[in-house]
Scaffold this active site. Structure first.
Site: not given
Ligand code: 8X3
Length: 256
Positions: A38, A156, A187, A192
């Protein structure tokens, strides 16, 4: 504290943890190269830094998933900026929160391309210079999702486990080269992140932070600053940072 003119390249710098890190490091006296897809947000951030701290930054609009773009951006750095001392691999995202059997394969590809391949493209492009100079620092933004796997987190979590593994692998392969590697594993951080994960659904995006105080981008930026300001013989390997109200991926204390 003023660290003089060490050059730091931050990816994903237009918002959240990346933006807060850029502001904090500019305040501390680092010379910054800021990347993100961006361009407008990067330019706004660059103006803000110039106004607040009188420091000019190098804006490099870049999609880290495009290998050729990354290589070109590194080759195209002006001479004064070409020696990158610290790389902060912050660009990353979560897309979707579905059971694997219902997952959107496009989401998987975006996460794998950005969180793993983008990090590798950046790192592979900048490490040779660091190795040649015998000094450098790579800071990888992992996650507690790289420590534990939770329901619907599947791909993820896998990408963040990969970041964790790559941080450990880099420390082994770079041993004796004077290069430090730090894995930062936050955590719940309110940025965003959740809005991207839930594809703009603001109601769903607020839910993870309901009834508790999450971390802010600045909290993580401060941990990054701590890691990069240790004396050269000290390498912070891994920092797991949660809000006080979060024990791990599974236990969060909420007021309501
Ligand atoms: C972000 C933390 O707990 O949403 O990486 O996976 S969580």
């Amino acid at each position: 504290m003023n660290k003089g003119k060490e050059t730091v390249w931050i990816t994903g710098a237009s918002a959240g943890i990346g933006m807060e890190t850029a502001l904090l490091l500019a305040e501390t006296g680092y010379q910054l190269i800021l990347s993100s897809r961006r361009k407008k947000q990067l330019e706004d951030l660059s103006e803000k830094i110039l106004r607040r701290y009188g420091t000019s930054v190098q804006v490099v609009p870049l999609d880290v998933t495009e290998r050729k773009e990354v290589e070109k951006a590194v080759r195209g750095l002006p001479e004064d900026w070409a020696q990158v001392d610290i790389l902060i691999n912050n660009a990353g995202l979560a897309a979707g929160l579905d059971h694997l059997q219902e997952g959107d394969i496009n989401d998987w590809e975006r996460m794998i391309d950005t969180n793993i391949k983008g990090l590798l493209y950046m790192t592979r492009s900048l490490l040779p210079g660091m190795a040649e100079r015998g000094r450098g620092h790579v800071v990888n933004l992992g996650s507690i999702a790289g420590k534990e796997v939770y329901e619907r987190g599947n791909v993820y979590c896998a990408t963040k486990h990969a970041v964790d593994a790559l941080s450990r692998a880099m420390r082994i392969d770079l041993l004796g080269r004077g290069i430090r590697v730090t894995n930062i594993a936050p955590g719940l951080v309110e940025t965003e992140f959740s809005l991207v994960r839930f594809k703009g659904d603001t109601r769903k995006a607020k839910d993870p932070y309901r009834g508790m105080t999450p971390l802010g981008g600045r909290d993580v930026a401060e941990a990054i600053l701590f890691a990069i300001t240790r004396p050269p013989h000290v390498c912070i390997n891994d920092l797991v940072i949660t809000p006080t109200a979060q024990a791990n991926s599974f236990y969060v204390k909420r007021n309501s």
